[in-house]
Structures are given as structure tokens and as C-alpha cells.
Design an enzyme around this catalytic site. Structure first.
Site, PDB file in Angstrom:
ATOM      1  CG  ASP A  40      -4.136  -5.974   0.037  1.00  0.00           C
ATOM      2  OD1 ASP A  40      -3.978  -4.821  -0.426  1.00  0.00           O
ATOM      3  OD2 ASP A  40      -3.979  -6.244   1.244  1.00  0.00           O
ATOM      4  CE  LYS A  57       1.528   3.506   5.327  1.00  0.00           C
ATOM      5  NZ  LYS A  57       0.999   2.361   4.566  1.00  0.00           N
ATOM      6  CE1 TYR A  92       0.535   0.212   8.520  1.00  0.00           C
ATOM      7  CE2 TYR A  92      -0.709  -0.529  10.420  1.00  0.00           C
ATOM      8  CZ  TYR A  92      -0.319  -0.692   9.101  1.00  0.00           C
ATOM      9  OH  TYR A  92      -0.801  -1.748   8.386  1.00  0.00           O
ATOM     10  CG  HIS A 106      -1.797  -1.137   1.376  1.00  0.00           C
ATOM     11  ND1 HIS A 106      -2.230  -1.606   2.593  1.00  0.00           N
ATOM     12  CD2 HIS A 106      -2.352  -1.966   0.455  1.00  0.00           C
ATOM     13  CE1 HIS A 106      -3.007  -2.651   2.420  1.00  0.00           C
ATOM     14  NE2 HIS A 106      -3.086  -2.895   1.130  1.00  0.00           N
TER      15      HIS A 106
END
Length: 185
Positions: free
Chosen positions: A167, A70, A130, A61
Site C-alpha cells: 500500500d 466483495k 469478506y 485494492h
């Protein structure tokens, strides 16, 4: 904190200092001034928490525009975490790196803006956190196929991974329009 450079410029493995005894341990999971010294943005604006069971693969992603850096870590369990350089014009375009992150090793990974990110759960379950450098904008999210043969990620799979619908529909990197990808600066 120990900082380990990877083969992808800007992607860092971070090993915080852990102070432990028979009662447990203490560690700083984030200290803005220390992380900023290593190029991690001072203003991380959103925290996310993900729980997944063994075999779940999330990724690859990214967002464009509104790219997100991130800072990721595992609070419980273990994952194989991956960053892929998808910045147009980058000398490392399409290259990947991976690292095991776990509750036991307490490592973190900094994935800069402009990189695709994903992880595969290798333990019975994992609690994955994250810290992000920009907010989540679902309309700008882009998914690159986890098993893109041109990227060639060597996932430590234990059978077929469990993927989300988005996905499953991800594109190969070569099929993503160039204008939809971040630019190397």
C-alpha cells in the site's frame, strides 16, 4: 434485510434483521436467494478474514482481470469502509463512498466487481470478513493510493495510518494504465 442504495450505483449498504434478547442475538449474515434479489452474485467463492489494530489502513485494492465483488462486514470492532469506482468509462469514475461498519451496527457493504476497496480501523482492533465473487489472484492485484488527491477520500484518521509495504507503493489512479483498469458496462 434493509438495503440502502448509495451514490455509487451497485454499491449497497445492507442491514440484516437482528433478533436479540438478554441472552444475545441471532442474524443471518448471508442468504443466497435474498442477496441475489439485490444483484449480489449467487456464487460467492471465497471467504477471507482480517484482523487489524487501530490505525491500520488496508487499500485501495482491486483485481483486473478476475475482478472481485466483495460482501464485507465487521465481526468485532469498527472500521471506516470505502469503495471507489475505477471502471473506465463510468459516469462515476474516481468517485468514492464510505460507511462505518461495526460489530454494533452489524451493517454490511456490497462492493461490486470493478471498484477499489479499502478500510481504516477506528476501534482498538477489528475483525473484518469478506465474501468474494472470484478467487484471489495476486498477480492481477492492483493497488491505488489511499490518499490520492484526485479521489479525495475523507478518511477519519487519528494520526498517520499504518500501511503495508504494497500500500505504501500504490499508484495514483491517474498513473494506472487504462488497460489495467476494469471497463464500465
Amino acid at each position: 434485510m434493509k438495503v440502502i442504495a448509495t451514490e455509487l450505483p451497485g454499491v449497497l449498504i445492507l442491514e440484516p434483521k437482528v433478533f436479540g434478547d438478554e441472552r444475545g442475538f441471532f442474524m443471518e449474515t448471508y442468504r443466497r436467494d435474498d442477496y441475489a434479489r439485490h444483484g449480489i452474485p449467487r456464487d460467492l467463492v471465497q471467504d477471507n478474514l482480517s484482523y487489524s489494530r487501530r490505525g491500520v489502513l488496508r487499500g485501495l485494492h482491486l483485481q483486473w482481470p478476475h475482478p472481485q465483488g466483495k460482501l464485507v462486514q465487521v465481526f468485532s470492532g469498527e472500521v471506516f469502509d470505502v469503495a471507489v469506482d475505477v471502471r473506465r468509462g463510468s459516469p462515476t469514475f474516481g468517485r468514492w463512498m464510505g460507511v462505518h461498519l461495526s460489530r454494533k451496527n452489524k451493517r454490511q457493504l456490497w462492493v461490486p466487481a470493478g471498484f477499489a476497496h479499502g478500510f481504516y480501523v477506528t476501534s482498538p482492533a477489528a475483525l473484518f470478513a469478506y465474501k468474494c465473487s472470484d478467487f484471489y489472484y495476486p498477480e492481477t492485484e492492483l493497488c491505488v493510493r489511499w490518499n490520492d488527491p484526485d479521489i479525495g477520500i475523507d478518511w477519519p484518521l487519528d494520526g498517520q495510518p499504518d500501511l503495508s509495504p504494497k500500500d505504501l507503493e500504490a499508484r495514483l489512479l491517474r498513473d494506472v494504465p487504462a488497460a489495467s483498469l476494469p471497463v464500465y458496462k
